[in-house]
Design an enzyme around this catalytic site. Structure first.
Site, short mmCIF file in Angstrom:
data_model
loop_
_atom_site.label_atom_id
_atom_site.label_comp_id
_atom_site.label_asym_id
_atom_site.label_seq_id
_atom_site.Cartn_x
_atom_site.Cartn_y
_atom_site.Cartn_z
N LEU A 152 -1.84 0.99 -8.05
CA LEU A 152 -2.67 2.20 -8.11
C LEU A 152 -4.03 1.96 -7.45
CD1 LEU A 152 -1.94 5.04 -9.31
CD2 LEU A 152 -3.62 4.53 -11.09
N ARG A 232 4.13 -2.72 2.30
CA ARG A 232 4.55 -3.82 3.16
C ARG A 232 5.98 -4.22 2.81
NH1 ARG A 232 1.00 -2.90 6.24
NH2 ARG A 232 -0.66 -4.29 6.95
N GLU A 261 9.47 -6.73 11.44
CA GLU A 261 9.18 -5.60 12.33
C GLU A 261 8.82 -6.11 13.72
OE1 GLU A 261 6.04 -3.37 10.45
OE2 GLU A 261 7.09 -3.33 8.55
N HIS A 279 7.08 1.98 10.81
CA HIS A 279 5.72 1.61 10.36
C HIS A 279 4.69 2.61 10.94
CE1 HIS A 279 3.04 -1.96 9.02
NE2 HIS A 279 2.35 -0.84 8.97
#
Ligand code: 8YV
Length: 321
Positions: A152, A232, A261, A279
């Site tokens: 959060l 991520r 990636e 992404h």
């Protein structure tokens, strides 16, 4: 006056490269046919390194730059930068918080809706001309459902506010409880996963969040549960996730981030219960312009010996995304 040298890890957009070239002599590692040679040539005189969230700066790169004083990151996530090495060398790090929060939260909601309402599959159905000829399955409701947010921080909070507009019941898991929000805190992530329909990952990546979403969490989410990740790839145990998706032990996943990636595991492409993004959570014209402005502002401040605009607090222990 000679322009200071700037080592760029991965080429930015043409506009951003052009703007930087007005003030700096640019050396671009990703363009170099022989990056070791480029580092041999310019490494000793580089004081500033510009990178992005994905490329970061490895310990080896930092070690190859003995005069390095600052790493400027075009992104809020600094997990790909070897922060320990930077800290040990007294190298300062800047990042781009706040300006991308809204876009990342928007993407979280967009992925949630796309996954639950099967928007990509229905789009393909219309394009194929199947409408009126073949049946199409019903989808899952989003409004009023239970949403679990992992992390959060800025993004998690922005996503929670948006979800409230969908009348969702929001709960969260974080290392700490926050008194300033109306959402229920689940100290235990497995407990949270058990109680929600959707789990959205918004946490900052670090050693403590590596593969946090594991088999126990996915078991708790269950065959009707859906996972969204806009943080991520490292936060999810990806091989385990692929197994759970294949075996339908969770209902589906919508992912903007991955382990490797851009060469992601090809198994993702063969699944019909995933929505995939390259992404792109911060990839709007407005946000990318604001991020680039922060990169330039931090570089200008550094070379003018002025206070940095958005310095990453290397001393703080818990990172907030
Ligand atoms: C960018 C990001 O995709 O902010 C981050 O941490 O990962 C993204 O906003 C990236 O840094 C741009 O290359």
């Amino acid at each position: 006056m000679t322009r200071p040298d700037l080592l760029v890890v991965t080429r930015y957009s043409d506009d951003d490269m052009h703007a930087l070239a007005q003030h700096y002599t640019l050396h671009v590692l990703s363009d170099a046919a022989d990056s070791a040679r480029l580092l041999d040539e310019v490494g000793p005189r580089i004081r500033a390194l510009a990178t992005n969230g994905e490329s970061g700066a490895s310990a080896a790169l930092i070690d190859a730059l003995p005069a390095l004083e600052i790493i400027v990151c075009y992104g809020v996530g600094v997990d790909a930068i070897d922060l320990e090495r930077a800290k040990a060398r007294g190298i300062r790090v800047t990042y781009t918080p706040d300006v991308l929060t809204g876009d990342v939260a928007d993407m979280g909601i967009a992925l949630l809706l796309a996954l639950a309402r099967q928007i990509p599959a229905a789009d393909a159905y219309v394009r194929r001309g199947d409408w009126g000829r073949k049946p199409i399955a019903l989808t899952r409701r989003v409004f009023g459902q239970r949403l679990g947010i992992v992390g959060l921080g800025r993004v998690g909070r922005a996503l929670a506010r948006r979800a409230t507009g969908f009348d969702m019941q929001v709960m969260y898991h974080d290392r700490m409880h926050f008194d300033d929000v109306p959402y229920a805190w689940c100290e235990n992530l497995v407990d949270l996963a058990r109680q929600v329909d959707f789990l959205v990952v918004c946490a900052a990546a670090d050693q403590g969040t590596r593969a946090l979403i594991d088999a126990r969490v996915l078991d708790a989410l269950g065959p009707d549960g859906m996972l969204v990740n806009v943080a991520r790839g490292s936060i999810v145990d990806e091989p385990v996730l692929l197994d759970y998706l294949r075996e339908r032990r969770i209902a589906g996943a919508a992912l903007d981030v991955f382990w490797n990636e851009p060469a992601i595991d090809p198994a993702f492409a063969s699944l019909d219960n995933v929505v995939l993004q390259p992404h792109r959570s911060s990839a709007t014209l407005q946000t990318r312009a604001a991020m680039a402005e922060l990169v330039r502002g931090n570089l200008a401040a550094f070379f003018a010996d002025a206070p940095l605009v958005s310095e990453y607090p290397l001393v703080r222990e818990i990172a907030v995304a």
